[in-house]
Design an enzyme around this catalytic site. Structure first.
Site, short mmCIF file in Angstrom:
data_model
loop_
_atom_site.label_atom_id
_atom_site.label_comp_id
_atom_site.label_asym_id
_atom_site.label_seq_id
_atom_site.Cartn_x
_atom_site.Cartn_y
_atom_site.Cartn_z
N HIS A 101 0.89 -1.17 0.00
CA HIS A 101 0.00 0.00 0.00
C HIS A 101 0.92 1.21 0.00
O HIS A 101 2.01 1.16 0.60
CB HIS A 101 -0.84 0.11 1.28
CG HIS A 101 -1.75 -1.04 1.56
ND1 HIS A 101 -1.33 -2.17 2.20
CD2 HIS A 101 -3.07 -1.22 1.31
CE1 HIS A 101 -2.36 -3.01 2.35
NE2 HIS A 101 -3.42 -2.45 1.81
N ASP A 104 2.33 2.02 3.33
CA ASP A 104 3.24 1.04 3.97
C ASP A 104 4.68 1.49 3.75
O ASP A 104 5.57 1.12 4.51
CB ASP A 104 3.14 -0.34 3.30
CG ASP A 104 1.77 -0.95 3.38
OD1 ASP A 104 1.02 -0.59 4.29
OD2 ASP A 104 1.47 -1.80 2.51
C1 XLS Z 1 -7.65 -6.85 4.19
C2 XLS Z 1 -7.07 -7.08 2.88
C3 XLS Z 1 -5.94 -6.14 2.51
C4 XLS Z 1 -5.71 -6.17 1.03
C5 XLS Z 1 -4.88 -5.03 0.52
O1 XLS Z 1 -8.36 -7.67 4.72
O2 XLS Z 1 -6.71 -8.41 2.77
O3 XLS Z 1 -4.79 -6.49 3.22
O4 XLS Z 1 -5.13 -7.35 0.62
O5 XLS Z 1 -5.47 -3.81 0.78
#
Ligand code: XLS
Ligand code: NI
Ligand code: NI
Length: 438
Positions: A101, A104
């Site tokens: 993200h 991140d």
């Molecule tokens: C949350 C999601 C998230 C996505 C990316 O439950 O799994 O981590 O994979 O935004």
């Protein structure tokens, strides 16, 4: 940059008999399975957020792990330390992809212009490292759920200003994904859903989500993004109801909005089970619709009602997953370990052992799925089960030629059909067991 995980060697394949905790027992990158090396079947990815950011904080307690990597938190020095740690980690585990993200990668600033500047700086740093290493981006995404501004959603927010802010983040995250050569771009619904219908214009919100996705496709294509966009369905959490409930819902949404040529699905195991499906169910729904794009490889706990994001250890589930993937002729994306070590597994060694577990589980799944296909009994049974559609009236039905009257006339002439034949579920389950453990 000095070595960080000094006690951890490069993780190598030692075979099933090995008792070395820091070795693969089943993942043998070069081993040919079903016509190609494991590494090609299994493009594994590291989730930046879990592995490099999450330190074990939960609703009841503080972080247990030290993810400072020797730098002061919330600084660009820390952002770079995470890159260093991440690349060393990927090289040592043989993980060739990462997913991220936007936030991140760097601490978010109060002003989006400053956040974007930081993102440029960190991705330059990452790109420099990628030049000399066999590491690439699997997919990027934007975090449009953490900041309080997204309390009512991003594209589905009641606020047009928040919609615009989300658009700005998507624009930047797409640019970064292209810059890092990402294979895909993910929309996970974050807070795109609702808590109560009493305050919600559901149609308007869903239309706006489609509008943002259309904008993203148009912009992405205009800057040379050739990969797939993915929706990652999830039924609930954080919202009570999330719009991208499951694979079938997301496919219907994409088709209704003319987005199905640019989008596929990213199926997460734990999201499928939260929706009341098996992992294989959502993979199958995606596959038969030509929409199986990528996988978030993790595992939930059937006794808990939330996204526990565990590293996968269930070989049966992994086998059924790989069975779908092999029949789908692979993925355009890969296998992202959207998984976190348990809170009490807080050491560097645990980070490695978690990935060893996940990679070995999927290697076993691949080996066993290939064995199931080569064994052929399951496929042959399914073929035979529908044999009545191969000729005669059955073939006419299957081709869409038969009429209602024709079917009815046949039924009335026969008076009552014979029973349709045993489903043989128990026999098939024992075939799977004999292929898995025989
Ligand atoms: C949350 C999601 C998230 C996505 C990316 O439950 O799994 O981590 O994979 O935004
Ligand atoms: Ni998830
Ligand atoms: Ni996910």
């Amino acid at each position: 940059m000095s070595e960080l995980f000094t006690d951890i060697p490069k993780i190598r394949y030692e075979g099933p008999a090995s008792k070395n905790a820091l070795a693969f027992k089943f993942y043998d990158a070069d081993r040919i399975v079903h016509g190609k090396p494991m590494r090609e079947h299994l493009p594994f990815a590291m989730a930046w957020w879990h592995n490099l950011c999450n330190a074990g904080k939960d609703m009841f307690g503080d972080p247990t792990a030290d993810k400072s990597f020797g730098a002061e938190k919330n600084t660009m020095a820390h952002a770079k330390a995470k890159v260093d740690a991440g690349f060393e980690f990927m090289l040592k585990t043989g993980i060739r992809y990462f997913c991220f993200h936007d936030i991140d990668l760097v601490p978010e600033a109060d002003d989006i212009n400053e956040t974007n500047r930081r993102l440029d700086e960190i991705t330059d740093y990452m790109l420099e490292k990628m030049k000399t290493r066999d590491i690439a981006c699997l997919w990027g995404t934007a975090n449009m759920f953490g900041n309080p501004r997204f309390m009512n959603g991003a594209a589905s927010s009641n606020s047009a200003e928040v919609f615009c802010f989300a658009a700005a983040q998507v624009k930047k995250a797409l640019e970064l994904t292209v810059k890092l050569g990402g294979r895909g771009y993910v929309f996970w619904g974050g807070r795109e859903g609702y808590e109560t219908l009493l305050n919600t214009d559901m149609k308007f919100e869903q239309d706006n989500i489609a509008r943002l996705m259309r904008m993203a496709v148009n912009y992405g294509r205009s800057i040379g993004f050739k990969g797939d966009f993915y929706i990652e369905p999830k039924p609930k959490e954080p919202m009570k109801h999330q719009y991208d409930y499951d694979a079938a819902t997301a496919i219907g949404f994409l088709r209704a909005n003319g987005l199905d040529q640019d989008f596929k699905l990213n199926i997460e195991a734990n999201h499928a089970t939260l929706a009341g499906h098996s992992f294989q169910h959502d993979l199958r729904v995606s596959r038969i619709n030509g929409m199986l794009g990528s996988i978030d490889a993790n595992q939930g706990d059937l006794l808990l009602g939330w996204d526990t994001d565990e590293f996968p250890f269930d070989v049966y589930e992994a086998t059924m997953c790989m069975y779908e993937v092999l029949q789908s002729d692979g993925l355009t994306g890969g296998f992202n370990f959207d998984a976190k070590s348990r809170r009490a597994s807080y050491t560097y060694e645990d980070m490695f052992e978690s990935f060893i577990l996940g990679m070995d589980t999927f290697a076993l799944g691949l080996i066993k799925a290939a064995a199931l296909i080569e064994d052929g009994r399951i496929d042959a049974f399914v073929q035979e089960r529908y044999a009545s559609y191969k000729d005669g009236i059955g073939a006419r039905i299957a081709k869409g030629e038969a009429t209602l009257e024709e079917c009815a006339t046949r039924a009335m002439a026969a008076k009552a059909p014979a029973l349709p034949g045993s489903g043989k579920q128990e026999y098939l389950e024992s075939v799977v067991n004999s292929v898995l453990f025989g």
